[in-house]
Design a protein around this motif. Structure first.
Motif, short mmCIF file in Angstrom:
data_model
loop_
_atom_site.label_atom_id
_atom_site.label_comp_id
_atom_site.label_asym_id
_atom_site.label_seq_id
_atom_site.Cartn_x
_atom_site.Cartn_y
_atom_site.Cartn_z
N PRO A 149 -8.00 -1.60 -2.71
CA PRO A 149 -8.05 -0.13 -2.75
C PRO A 149 -7.02 0.42 -3.74
CG PRO A 149 -7.55 -0.94 -0.52
CD PRO A 149 -7.56 -2.12 -1.41
N ALA B 14 1.97 -5.20 2.72
CA ALA B 14 0.89 -5.97 3.37
C ALA B 14 1.04 -7.47 3.09
CB ALA B 14 -0.46 -5.48 2.87
N GLU C 210 -2.92 -12.52 13.49
CA GLU C 210 -3.22 -11.30 14.23
C GLU C 210 -3.63 -10.16 13.29
OE1 GLU C 210 -0.13 -10.85 17.83
OE2 GLU C 210 0.68 -11.70 15.99
N SER C 211 -4.16 -9.11 13.88
CA SER C 211 -4.54 -7.93 13.11
C SER C 211 -3.32 -7.40 12.34
CB SER C 211 -5.05 -6.88 14.09
OG SER C 211 -5.65 -5.86 13.36
N GLY C 212 -3.51 -7.10 11.06
CA GLY C 212 -2.43 -6.54 10.25
C GLY C 212 -1.56 -7.58 9.57
N SER C 213 -1.89 -8.88 9.76
CA SER C 213 -1.05 -9.92 9.16
C SER C 213 -1.28 -10.06 7.66
CB SER C 213 -1.28 -11.27 9.86
OG SER C 213 -2.64 -11.64 9.80
N GLY C 214 -2.33 -9.45 7.13
CA GLY C 214 -2.54 -9.44 5.68
C GLY C 214 -3.73 -10.27 5.21
N LYS C 215 -4.60 -10.70 6.15
CA LYS C 215 -5.72 -11.57 5.77
C LYS C 215 -6.65 -10.88 4.77
CE LYS C 215 -7.16 -11.94 10.09
NZ LYS C 215 -6.17 -11.08 10.76
N SER C 216 -7.10 -9.67 5.11
CA SER C 216 -8.06 -8.99 4.23
C SER C 216 -7.43 -8.66 2.89
CB SER C 216 -8.57 -7.70 4.87
OG SER C 216 -9.32 -8.01 6.01
N THR C 217 -6.15 -8.29 2.91
CA THR C 217 -5.49 -7.96 1.65
C THR C 217 -5.44 -9.21 0.77
OG1 THR C 217 -4.18 -6.33 2.85
CG2 THR C 217 -3.40 -6.94 0.66
N TYR D 83 0.88 -1.17 0.00
CA TYR D 83 0.00 0.00 0.00
C TYR D 83 0.91 1.21 0.00
CZ TYR D 83 -3.91 -3.03 1.27
OH TYR D 83 -4.87 -4.01 1.29
N GLU E 246 -14.26 -12.14 7.85
CA GLU E 246 -14.83 -11.92 9.19
C GLU E 246 -16.33 -11.63 9.10
OE1 GLU E 246 -12.76 -11.62 12.01
OE2 GLU E 246 -10.84 -10.85 11.29
N ILE F 162 0.84 5.26 0.36
CA ILE F 162 0.03 6.44 0.68
C ILE F 162 0.99 7.58 0.96
CG2 ILE F 162 -1.61 7.45 2.30
CD1 ILE F 162 -2.80 4.66 2.58
N VAL G 133 3.59 0.49 2.91
CA VAL G 133 3.41 -0.63 3.84
C VAL G 133 3.35 -1.89 3.01
CG1 VAL G 133 1.84 -1.75 5.47
CG2 VAL G 133 2.15 0.72 5.56
N HIS H 170 -10.43 -14.15 12.92
CA HIS H 170 -9.66 -14.16 14.16
C HIS H 170 -10.07 -15.32 15.06
CE1 HIS H 170 -8.88 -9.72 13.74
NE2 HIS H 170 -7.73 -10.17 14.16
#
Ligand SMILES: Nc1ncnc2c1ncn2[C@@H]1O[C@H](COP(=O)(O)OP(=O)(O)OP(=O)(O)O)[C@@H](O)[C@H]1O
Ligand code: SF4
Ligand SMILES: [Mg+2]
Length: 326
Positions: free
Chosen positions: A60, A24, A43-50, A15, A173, A17, A22, A206
């Protein structure tokens, strides 16, 4: 190229910006067969959604491909022309996101939104049939999204995602915002419909205990890579990667009331480029010199694939056995 339904190959994604980058995804690999289910945890930020969004290239604007690719039913998602990409999304893929209300059009009645997905010729009966499949009263067709509870809205979103009979459903999620009873009902609907239709599921979550109950396979993400993958019972019950072991301790798959949870000590990384070594090294009790300098390659331990320099070494096995016995 084998006939896997989904093949994520060394996928790296940044990403950007302003002047900030970053990383991801940092060389993520994942394979899913037709009709199979995989829970992607981390964990949060590990790249699952990406990773989930990259399956349909639904990323995005700030996201940039930095290497590797994704194939869905053999089609190279990042190389497709816009029309071919739209066709692939329409014919093969379904997505369900965490916030169902945001994924529905607030200005349009539910029935009309479903009809748009189904095509012009769909009649009231067909719309009612799709609502009944997710255990909603057909009268919901006349409602606007803001008139629905979170659980009902998520069922509508699931009905829309499954209406075109996708071969692969990506669920990010989808139950995180729901209370526990509604969560189980919504999960029953998602997994029931997918099984009926023979669709594959990538479920980003999660919720380790729920993943252990529902998914055949589990992929564990850390620092934008899949660090362990294999059958759910083995990955969560007998982790081969030190991070999976720490995660399983923090949320045991078979956690009962009163179970003591041990948080994973330290913080997850925020990468700005390719990790020079293992991204877990600063938090890993088993780290050796080469861990922070050399990127681990895929190794096999039993039925699992693992990204760890020490995969299969007696010291990790011994630690794991001690925990299983404890
Ligand atoms: N739109 C974005 N713009 C900039 N950075 C982003 C964007 N989306 C995600 N990131 C960053 O990319 C990394 C991976 O995020 P991602 O959302 O894929 O993780 P996640 O595992 O889904 O986390 P969570 O469990 O919180 O949903 C994180 O460092 C995050 O801050
Ligand atoms: S590669 Fe090294 S730091 Fe990374 S998990 Fe394995 S032992 Fe720990
Ligand atoms: Mg996410």
């Amino acid at each position: 190229m084998s006939g896997a339904l989904l093949r994520v190959e060394h996928l790296s994604l940044d990403y950007r910006i302003g002047g900030r980058t970053v990383r991801a995804l940092d060389g993520a690999d994942l394979v899913l067969d037709e009709g199979a289910s995989i829970g992607v945890v981390g964990e949060s930020g590990s790249g699952k959604s990406t990773l989930g969004s990259a399956v349909g290239r639904l990323l995005p604007r700030a996201a940039h491909l930095a290497g590797g690719g994704v194939r869905v039913a053999g089609e190279p998602v990042f190389d497709l022309a816009p029309a071919a990409l739209r066709r692939l999304r329409r014919e093969l893929l379904g997505f369900v996101f965490q916030d169902p209300i945001a994924s529905l059009d607030p200005t349009m009645r539910v029935g009309r939104q479903l009809r748009l997905v189904l095509g012009r010729r769909a009649g009231d009966k067909e719309v009612a049939g799709h609502l009944e499949r997710v255990r909603l009263d057909p009268a919901v067709a006349r409602a606007y999204p803001h008139q629905l509870s979170g659980g009902m809205a998520q069922r509508v979103a699931i009905a829309m995602a499954m209406a075109t009979e996708p071969r692969l459903l990506v669920a990010d999620e989808p139950t995180a915002a729901l209370d526990s009873q509604v969560r189980e009902e919504v999960l029953n609907v998602v997994f029931g419909l997918a099984a009926e239709a023979g669709a594959g599921i990538v479920w980003l979550s999660h919720d380790l205990p729920a993943v252990a109950r529902r998914c055949e396979r589990v992929a564990v993400m850390y620092g934008g890579r899949v660090v362990e993958e294999g059958p759910a019972a083995e990955v969560l019950g007998r982790p081969a990667h030190p991070y999976t072991a720490a995660l399983a301790r923090s949320a045991p798959a078979a956690a009962g009331p009163g179970t003591r949870l041990v948080p994973v000590p330290g913080r997850p990384p925020v990468l700005t480029g390719p990790a020079p070594g293992c991204a877990f090294a600063p938090r890993c009790a088993f780290a050796i010199d080469r861990c922070s300098r050399e990127r681990p390659a895929l190794a096999r331990v039993g039925g699992q694939t693992v990204l760890c320099h020490r995969a299969g070494e007696p010291v990790l096995t011994a630690a794991r056995e001690a925990e299983v016995d404890a």
